[in-house]
Design a protein around this motif. Sequence first.
Motif, mmCIF file in Angstrom:
data_model
loop_
_atom_site.group_PDB
_atom_site.id
_atom_site.type_symbol
_atom_site.label_atom_id
_atom_site.label_comp_id
_atom_site.label_asym_id
_atom_site.label_seq_id
_atom_site.Cartn_x
_atom_site.Cartn_y
_atom_site.Cartn_z
ATOM 1 N N CYS B 210 4.353 -6.072 -2.773
ATOM 2 C CA CYS B 210 2.987 -5.909 -3.275
ATOM 3 C C CYS B 210 2.622 -4.452 -3.018
ATOM 4 C CB CYS B 210 2.011 -6.855 -2.585
ATOM 5 S SG CYS B 210 0.317 -6.615 -3.178
ATOM 6 N N HIS B 211 3.038 -3.578 -3.950
ATOM 7 C CA HIS B 211 2.768 -2.147 -3.775
ATOM 8 C C HIS B 211 1.280 -1.850 -3.945
ATOM 9 C CE1 HIS B 211 3.949 -3.262 -7.796
ATOM 10 N NE2 HIS B 211 3.096 -2.358 -8.251
ATOM 11 N N THR B 212 0.598 -2.720 -4.736
ATOM 12 C CA THR B 212 -0.825 -2.500 -4.989
ATOM 13 C C THR B 212 -1.633 -2.548 -3.696
ATOM 14 O OG1 THR B 212 -0.540 -3.494 -7.148
ATOM 15 C CG2 THR B 212 -2.801 -3.309 -6.351
ATOM 16 N N TYR B 213 -1.321 -3.504 -2.837
ATOM 17 C CA TYR B 213 -2.062 -3.613 -1.578
ATOM 18 C C TYR B 213 -1.211 -3.277 -0.367
ATOM 19 C CZ TYR B 213 -5.810 -5.497 -4.346
ATOM 20 O OH TYR B 213 -6.797 -5.645 -5.262
ATOM 21 N N TYR B 214 -0.135 -4.049 -0.128
ATOM 22 C CA TYR B 214 0.635 -3.816 1.093
ATOM 23 C C TYR B 214 1.227 -2.405 1.105
ATOM 24 C CZ TYR B 214 3.419 -4.524 5.195
ATOM 25 O OH TYR B 214 3.934 -4.393 6.465
ATOM 26 N N GLY B 215 1.829 -2.027 0.005
ATOM 27 C CA GLY B 215 2.478 -0.716 -0.077
ATOM 28 C C GLY B 215 1.488 0.423 0.103
ATOM 29 N N ARG B 216 0.339 0.285 -0.529
ATOM 30 C CA ARG B 216 -0.674 1.341 -0.465
ATOM 31 C C ARG B 216 -1.260 1.446 0.948
ATOM 32 N NH1 ARG B 216 -6.017 1.090 -1.707
ATOM 33 N NH2 ARG B 216 -5.794 -0.978 -2.594
ATOM 34 N N LEU B 217 -1.638 0.293 1.518
ATOM 35 C CA LEU B 217 -2.279 0.310 2.836
ATOM 36 C C LEU B 217 -1.315 0.728 3.948
ATOM 37 C CD1 LEU B 217 -4.348 -2.978 2.437
ATOM 38 C CD2 LEU B 217 -5.305 -0.678 2.647
ATOM 39 N N ASN B 218 -0.023 0.510 3.735
ATOM 40 C CA ASN B 218 0.958 0.820 4.783
ATOM 41 C C ASN B 218 1.850 2.005 4.427
ATOM 42 O OD1 ASN B 218 0.624 -1.391 6.927
ATOM 43 N ND2 ASN B 218 0.554 -2.493 4.988
ATOM 44 N N LYS B 219 1.434 2.762 3.405
ATOM 45 C CA LYS B 219 2.141 3.975 2.986
ATOM 46 C C LYS B 219 3.632 3.732 2.746
ATOM 47 C CE LYS B 219 -1.180 7.221 4.878
ATOM 48 N NZ LYS B 219 -2.249 6.226 5.008
#
Lengths: 381, 282
Positions: B210-219
Motif C-alpha cells: 500500500c504505497h498510497t498510505y503505508y509507503g508514504r507514511l513510512n518513506k
Amino acid sequence: MPHRITSARKLMQGNEACVHGALYAGCRFFGGYPITPSTEIAEGMARLLPKCGGHFIQMEDEIASMASIIGASLTGTKSMTATSGPGFSLMQENIGYAYITEVPVVVVNVQRGGPSTGLPTKIAQADTMQARYGTHGDYQAITVAPASVRECFEQTVKAFNFAERFRTPVTMLTDEVLGHMREMITIPESGELEVVDREKPDVPHEWYHHFEITPTLVSPMASMGDGYRYHVTGLVHDQDGFPTANPNEIKAKMDKLRNKIVRFADEVTQLDVEMVDDAGIVVFAYGTTARAARQAVHMAREKRIRAGLIRPITIWPFPDDQLRELLAHVRRVLVVELNQGQLIHEIERVAPKTCKVAGLTRYDGEVLNPVEIFKRILEVK
Amino acid sequence: MMADPIQSSNVTYDYLRVKKRFPNVWCAGCGIGTVMGSIIRAIDKMGYSKDEVALVSGIGCSSRLPVYCDFNTLHTTHGRAIAFATGVKLAKPSLKVIVVTGDGDGLAIGGNHFIHACRRNIDITTVLINNQIYGMTGGQCSPTTPHDSFAATAPYGNMEKGFDPTTLAKAAGASYVARGTVYHVQQLDKLIYGGLNKKGFAMVEAFSNCHTYYGRLNKEGDAVAMLKLMKEHAMPVKAAKVLPPEKLEGKFLTGVLWDVEMPEYCELYQNLIDSFQEKDKE
C-alpha cells in the motif's frame, strides 16, 4: 430426508416446539451460539438436523451465527438461528445485511431481562422495539410472537413462510416462560400447515436479475451453484446486485425494500380478537402476558365489566389499520407489557382521540398475573 | 483486425466482469489486482467451472476483489467473510469456497472467525492480502502494522507489535499455511493452487504493497520501490533452512510453511448424516 416424529401428541417446551416447527417448515441449517434461555433450540437442532440430512453448527459467537445462516440460505437452504437479548444485539448488523441483500432467514429471540446481561433466567418483553429498530438504517421488520407451545410450532412455520415469501429476515419473539413452559401439543400432519418456498427463477442465465423489481417487488431467488452467477453486497446495489451511487437506483432499491413489506402487510397481520364488539375497555398484550390478560378479561366479564382482548400475533408490521377500526368504539385501551412501556407508544399513535390509553408494566423479572391486570382494569375502566 | 491483446494473452480475462465492473477502485500500482490474477489462474488450473466457485469477502480494499470476478460472489460485512463462507460451505459442500480478506478485516474485526475456521478445519481457502495498513479508511494502524511503523492513527509510531498471520493460522489448526508476495507472482499462483488443492482450511498470506498510505507514511517509496523491498526481504523457506541465523535477519519466509493431512469438517458431518441414513435403511 423428511422430518418424522413418532407420536403425534407430545408434551413439550416452547423451545422444543420451535425446533419441530422449524423442521416441519423445511429448515435444514442452524447456526447458533449457546445463550440462556434459548439453548434448548440449538440442542434440539444439533440432535435432529443430521437425522434429516441437514446441518447444525455451533459458531464462535452470535455475529458468526447470523452470518452463517445468511450464507447457508444463499445456497437455497432454509436457515435459522436462536438467541436471547445479548445475542440478538450482536446479530443486528447482519440482520440489516440480510434485509438489504434480501436473504430469507429466521431469528428466534427467547426474551430475557435486560439491558446487558440483565436477567438471564427471567422473563421480559423488552426487546419488542429492538426487533423493530435494532439494525441501523431504514428497515421494515416482520416479527411474530406466539403465546402457547402450540403457537411456538405454528409461528415458527409462519416465520419461515413470511421469510420465503418476502425474501427478508423474520424474527420470532418468545420469552423465557414460554420457551421453558410445557404443554401438550398435537404435531400437525405433513401438509396440514401451509409451507411456502421461495420463488426460483425460470429464465435463462443472461435474463436473470437477482434483485429484479417485479410487480410484487419480491425477486425470484436463484441459489448459489444453480448456474445464475450473481453478486451480493451490503452496499446499496442495482437490480443485478452491483454497488451503485446513482440516486435514482438508490431510491428504487430503498423503495423496493420498504414497499414489498408495507404494501403487502395484510398478508402477515395476525390478530387474536376476543369480546371486543361490545367492549368499553380493551386489553392489548402479546405473548405470555396475553395469557394472563385473557384470564383478567374473563374475570372482568364475570363482574359485568365489558372488557375485551386484542392480542397481536404479528407485532411488526404494526397492525395500524386494523387497530384503528377495532378501537373506534372503545373508550379505554390498557396496554400490558413486561418492560417499561414500549408497545404503548404504538397504541398511542394509532388510537383514536375518543379512546384513552393506559398502561400496566412490570420489569422485575416476574410475570404479570391475572389479578394484577384485573385490578388495573378496575382502576382505568 | 488485430486481436484484443489483453484477451489473447491473459487467461484471467475470461473470468472477469470486464464489461460491467471496470475500472476498479484500487490505486494505480496496488498489489490487490496482482492477487486477483493469481486467484483466477489458480482456479483455472484447478479446472473449476465458474458456477461451482463461491468467492466471499468482507470489507476493505482487498474485499472489493470479488465484484470484478464472474463467480458466485458475496461481499459481506466487515470481518465476517469467513463466518458467511462457513454457512455457504457447510450447507452446500459441493461449492468451492474461497475467502478474500485483508489484514484488518481478517485479523482485527474478523480475528475470532479466522482462528475458529482454522480450528474447525473446514474446506475453505482463505487468501489474506496483507498490506500492513487500513487502506480504504485512509491509512490507520492494522494488526500487522510493524512496531515503530507510522500510520494515520499511529502518528508517533506504532507501540503495538504486529501479528504473523501464518504462525497464527498454524497454531489455530489450519491444514495448509503459505506466504507469498505480489512481487513473486508465479510463486503466489502456485501457493493459492496448493491451497485450493488442500482438503481442509488453507490460508495463503499474500504480502502486498500500500504505497498510497503505508509507503508514504513510512518513506518506503512508490509501488515499484515497495516491490523491490519485497524482492530483497523475501526468503524462500527451503533456502532459509540451510542458512545461518544471522543471514535471516530482517527477512521473512515465503513458500509453503505448513502442510498436513487432517479430517475435514464437512466430510465428518457428511459421515454423520450417512450413518443415520444407513440406520434408516435397516
